[in-house]
Design an enzyme around this catalytic site. Structure first.
Site, PDB file in Angstrom:
ATOM      1  N   VAL A 149       2.918  -0.176   0.591  1.00 34.19           N
ATOM      2  CA  VAL A 149       2.153  -1.218  -0.185  1.00 34.19           C
ATOM      3  C   VAL A 149       0.897  -0.649  -0.560  1.00 34.19           C
ATOM      4  CG1 VAL A 149       1.374  -3.315   0.128  1.00 34.19           C
ATOM      5  CG2 VAL A 149       3.457  -2.982   1.297  1.00 34.19           C
ATOM      6  N   ASP A 150       0.169  -0.002   0.195  1.00 31.70           N
ATOM      7  CA  ASP A 150      -1.033   0.736   0.038  1.00 31.70           C
ATOM      8  C   ASP A 150      -0.917   1.483  -1.260  1.00 31.70           C
ATOM      9  OD1 ASP A 150      -3.658   0.270   1.750  1.00 31.70           O
ATOM     10  OD2 ASP A 150      -2.085   0.112   3.131  1.00 31.70           O
ATOM     11  N   VAL A 151      -0.115   2.174  -1.355  1.00 33.71           N
ATOM     12  CA  VAL A 151       0.393   3.216  -2.515  1.00 33.71           C
ATOM     13  C   VAL A 151       0.534   2.363  -3.943  1.00 33.71           C
ATOM     14  CG1 VAL A 151       1.820   5.108  -3.437  1.00 33.71           C
ATOM     15  CG2 VAL A 151       1.210   4.985  -1.086  1.00 33.71           C
ATOM     16  N   ALA A 154      -2.839   0.946  -4.676  1.00 36.92           N
ATOM     17  CA  ALA A 154      -3.475   1.982  -5.495  1.00 36.92           C
ATOM     18  C   ALA A 154      -3.161   2.269  -6.996  1.00 36.92           C
ATOM     19  CB  ALA A 154      -3.296   3.434  -4.708  1.00 36.92           C
TER      20      ALA A 154
END
Length: 361
Positions: A149-151, A154
């Site tokens: 999810v962070d990717v 980003a």
């Protein structure tokens, strides 16, 4: 803690001068996320901070330096909670007064509403945001093995920032850009979420299988797992020919993809028996030769040992304590190479960055 640093590392690879601001003494939390540690640095920190200059600032006390950076920058990226923004006077209206041309990119956990003030961590977002509803097998949900999810966030932060910079060339003014982890998770469900919104039917967890395409999953071969991705009826016909199972191609239960989805269990059972007869390498050669997408389920050693898979992605970095090592660049092909600047040591470039601004000289 990953989305912002990853987005800004990609910005560095695309040609930006990126200044990473850390708290004095302790710095970025990910400096302590490990093992593994090499040369006193965590692999986690090294993964997302290449290409940046690093400075140390107490954002509450070093206001003159902070405002000087804001006035002279094109973009500010942060992941602060609303309470922290208010305490530091770093909400968009505050920085807009200092630099109307600034693109203000925020990565938050949740959109405005009842969860707005809660922190977002990837594992929690995977649970709340639907990914664990579809990832795993049967009644056993699993977390994706990387902070996916962070990717996604980003990428959203990078795209939004670039769009705002393009808009600025027309309007002369910056703007606020925000992405949230929970919205990226929900949006990342793509076709699965659309199917639910149309039908109200909860999806099933299907291990490596696809909910809407069959056969599109891993099968045990003689020496490990083989991924087979049959996306069209023509590819299914080619698969049956390659497997020497013409009977499956003419079986009315499997004639079209909707037929195969309805009769998934029967077809998968028949195919599984066939795939167990040969090695992954043998099947890969046979299937690819027939025009059927297939390949082994790789380990990381397999992946990074194959230049054909990662040839343009790898970046060689020289670090003062780690030494020479290989890192990952932005997965976007452009006319210039990714930044080879090593991840900064805590506060390494504070004087170099601030003295030209008249701070600390």
């Amino acid at each position: 803690m990953l989305a912002g640093p990853l987005a800004t590392m990609w910005m560095a690879d695309l040609g930006a001068e990126v200044i990473k601001v850390e708290r004095p003494g302790t710095g970025d939390e990910t400096r302590r996320w490990g093992p593994p540690f090499v040369g006193g640095e965590s692999a986690y920190f090294l993964a997302v901070n290449r290409g940046k200059l690093g400075i140390s600032l107490d954002l509450g006390r070093d206001r003159e330096a902070l405002e000087a950076l804001i006035r002279t920058s094109d973009v500010l990226v942060h992941n602060f909670l609303p309470k922290t923004l208010a305490t530091l006077s770093l909400a968009y209206p505050n920085v807009q007064e200092l630099n109307p041309r600034l693109v203000y990119t925020a990565v938050a956990g949740f959109p405005p509403g009842p969860y707005r003030h809660e922190p977002g961590f990837d594992a929690l977002i995977q649970a709340l945001g639907g990914l664990m509803a579809i990832t795993g097998d049967g009644d056993r949900p699993v977390k994706v093995g990387v902070a996916i999810v962070d990717v996604l966030a980003a990428w959203a932060a990078l795209a939004g920032t670039l769009a705002a910079l393009l808009s600025r060339t027309k309007t002369g003014r910056g703007q606020a850009v925000e992405t949230t982890l929970i919205e990226c998770s929900a949006a990342g469900l793509a076709n699965v979420s659309q199917a639910f919104l149309l039908t109200g039917v909860e999806p099933e967890r299907r291990w490596t299988a696809h909910p809407h395409i069959v056969p599109y999953q891993a099968f045990p071969a003689r020496d490990g797992l083989l991924m087979v991705a049959v996306g069209t009826d023509a590819q299914f016909q080619a698969l049956c020919s390659a497997l020497r199972r013409p009977d499956l191609a003419t079986d009315p239960r499997f004639a079209t993809n909707p037929d195969r989805v309805r009769n998934r269990d029967e077809l998968v059972e028949l195919l599984a028996k066939t795939f167990q007869s040969r090695s992954r390498a043998e099947w890969t050669t046979v299937l690819k030769g027939a025009g059927v997408p297939a390949g082994p389920v790789n380990t990381l050693r397999d992946l990074f040992g194959d230049p054909g898979l990662v040839g343009r992605l790898l970046v060689e970095v020289n670090h003062p304590t780690v030494g020479r090592y290989t890192s990952i660049g932005c997965p976007m092909s452009v006319a210039w190479p990714p930044s080879p600047l090593p991840p900064p040591r805590l506060g390494e470039h504070t004087d170099d960055v601030l003295k030209p601004l008249g701070i600390g000289s």
